[in-house]
Design a protein around this motif. Structure first.
Motif, PDB file in Angstrom:
ATOM      1  N   LEU A  60       1.997   1.825  -5.997  1.00  0.00           N
ATOM      2  CA  LEU A  60       2.608   0.606  -5.464  1.00  0.00           C
ATOM      3  C   LEU A  60       1.587  -0.191  -4.670  1.00  0.00           C
ATOM      4  CD1 LEU A  60       4.976  -1.231  -4.723  1.00  0.00           C
ATOM      5  CD2 LEU A  60       5.588   0.399  -2.915  1.00  0.00           C
ATOM      6  N   SER A  87       0.430  -3.967  -5.637  1.00  0.00           N
ATOM      7  CA  SER A  87       0.673  -5.037  -4.662  1.00  0.00           C
ATOM      8  C   SER A  87      -0.614  -5.764  -4.328  1.00  0.00           C
ATOM      9  CB  SER A  87       1.301  -4.457  -3.391  1.00  0.00           C
ATOM     10  OG  SER A  87       2.579  -3.918  -3.651  1.00  0.00           O
ATOM     11  N   MET A 126      -1.617  -7.948  -7.337  1.00  0.00           N
ATOM     12  CA  MET A 126      -0.745  -9.116  -7.495  1.00  0.00           C
ATOM     13  C   MET A 126      -0.979 -10.144  -6.397  1.00  0.00           C
ATOM     14  SD  MET A 126       2.816  -7.458  -8.926  1.00  0.00           S
ATOM     15  CE  MET A 126       3.567  -9.079  -9.066  1.00  0.00           C
ATOM     16  N   SER A 127      -1.296  -9.684  -5.213  1.00  0.00           N
ATOM     17  CA  SER A 127      -1.622 -10.623  -4.131  1.00  0.00           C
ATOM     18  C   SER A 127      -2.881 -11.409  -4.490  1.00  0.00           C
ATOM     19  CB  SER A 127      -1.832  -9.860  -2.817  1.00  0.00           C
ATOM     20  OG  SER A 127      -0.618  -9.271  -2.392  1.00  0.00           O
ATOM     21  N   VAL A 172       8.921 -12.828 -10.192  1.00  0.00           N
ATOM     22  CA  VAL A 172       7.542 -13.168 -10.537  1.00  0.00           C
ATOM     23  C   VAL A 172       7.573 -14.336 -11.512  1.00  0.00           C
ATOM     24  CG1 VAL A 172       5.405 -12.395 -11.635  1.00  0.00           C
ATOM     25  CG2 VAL A 172       6.736 -10.789 -10.262  1.00  0.00           C
ATOM     26  N   ARG A 176      10.875  -5.373  -9.117  1.00  0.00           N
ATOM     27  CA  ARG A 176      10.268  -4.823  -7.917  1.00  0.00           C
ATOM     28  C   ARG A 176       8.793  -4.551  -8.176  1.00  0.00           C
ATOM     29  NH1 ARG A 176      14.357   0.201  -7.568  1.00  0.00           N
ATOM     30  NH2 ARG A 176      12.763   0.818  -9.075  1.00  0.00           N
ATOM     31  N   ARG A 177       8.013  -4.539  -7.095  1.00  0.00           N
ATOM     32  CA  ARG A 177       6.599  -4.230  -7.241  1.00  0.00           C
ATOM     33  C   ARG A 177       6.396  -2.820  -7.793  1.00  0.00           C
ATOM     34  NH1 ARG A 177       2.944  -7.640  -4.279  1.00  0.00           N
ATOM     35  NH2 ARG A 177       3.694  -9.749  -4.699  1.00  0.00           N
ATOM     36  N   ASP A 178       7.256  -1.889  -7.384  1.00  0.00           N
ATOM     37  CA  ASP A 178       7.073  -0.529  -7.887  1.00  0.00           C
ATOM     38  C   ASP A 178       7.470  -0.400  -9.358  1.00  0.00           C
ATOM     39  OD1 ASP A 178       9.723  -0.840  -7.250  1.00  0.00           O
ATOM     40  OD2 ASP A 178       9.955   1.101  -6.291  1.00  0.00           O
ATOM     41  N   SER A 234       5.014 -15.249  -6.718  1.00  0.00           N
ATOM     42  CA  SER A 234       5.964 -14.143  -6.629  1.00  0.00           C
ATOM     43  C   SER A 234       6.629 -14.136  -5.267  1.00  0.00           C
ATOM     44  CB  SER A 234       5.261 -12.799  -6.880  1.00  0.00           C
ATOM     45  OG  SER A 234       4.267 -12.564  -5.884  1.00  0.00           O
TER      46      SER A 234
END
Length: 225
Positions: A187, A191, A194-195, A210, A175-177, A205
């Protein structure tokens, strides 16, 4: 035997010593979301993960639960002590998980008999302290991008599986968190970073997965001045 051969705690022992140590172990299993350890409780030993993935979490002073590590086969979770001690971090099965339980009393005996295991135990304790220290320092000296990139690198080394196209898929429901917690950020920040990595072709992802596309680029980002 395969798990003990790969675990940093026991891999320096001989096959004969593995067989002797096996007499002290008991096998345990949990389904997804089951608690393995809960912070604040007294642990009477440690667990060596045999299969599955384990989310290690910590409660913050404001009542939030953050992920601080993902344990994989061979990793040891719980206090590394030769006596019962309080659990600092909780551990949760992320999928069907099996682990070997090594009682603290047995660990004391084994450490006495097998010096390589005593050294391995000391190294693991030092590594845990170093990781905690690095986490504290990193939050004040490294950017969010650097920290997230370093987390993805470490997870790729531990959980990555190389694909036919040269990418590395992280073999865990991530998870992103989880990434935010390990990186020591929010978070939203994780996010956003990562974007950006995805747009720049460093990673790909989706929902709870990922893949690392550019290892060199990710390494340069993690080490950027």
């Amino acid at each position: 035997m395969k798990v003990m051969a790969r675990s940093p705690l026991t891999r320096d022992l001989t096959p004969e010593q593995h067989a002797e140590l096996d007499q002290h172990l008991s096998s345990w299993a949990w389904t997804e979301s089951d608690p393995i350890l809960l912070a604040g409780e007294e642990a009477t030993g440690s667990y060596m993960v045999a299969s599955g993935r384990v989310r290690v979490t910590r409660d913050t002073i404001d009542g939030r639960e953050i992920t601080v590590d993902i344990a994989a086969p061979g990793d040891v979770i719980g206090p590394l002590h030769t006596h019962p001690s309080q659990v600092e971090d909780s551990a949760w099965a992320m999928e069907t998980t099996c682990a070997f339980f090594l009682p603290a009393a047995a660990l004391a005996k084994v450490v006495e008999e097998y010096p390589p295991m005593a050294l391995a135990m000391l190294r693991m304790q030092q590594e845990r302290l170093a990781q905690a220290r690095e986490r504290e320092i990193g939050q004040s000296t490294r950017t969010v991008e650097q920290r997230v990139a370093a987390v993805l690198q470490n997870l790729a080394a531990k959980l990555g599986q190389e694909q036919g196209d040269g990418s590395t898929l992280l073999q865990v429901r991530l998870r992103r968190d989880d990434i935010a917690g390990i990186a020591g950020t929010t978070l939203e920040s994780a996010s956003r970073v990562m974007s950006k990595m995805k747009r720049n072709g460093l990673i790909d992802s989706g929902r709870e997965w990922v893949s690392i596309l550019d290892h060199q680029g990710l390494a340069e980002l993690a080490q950027a001045e």
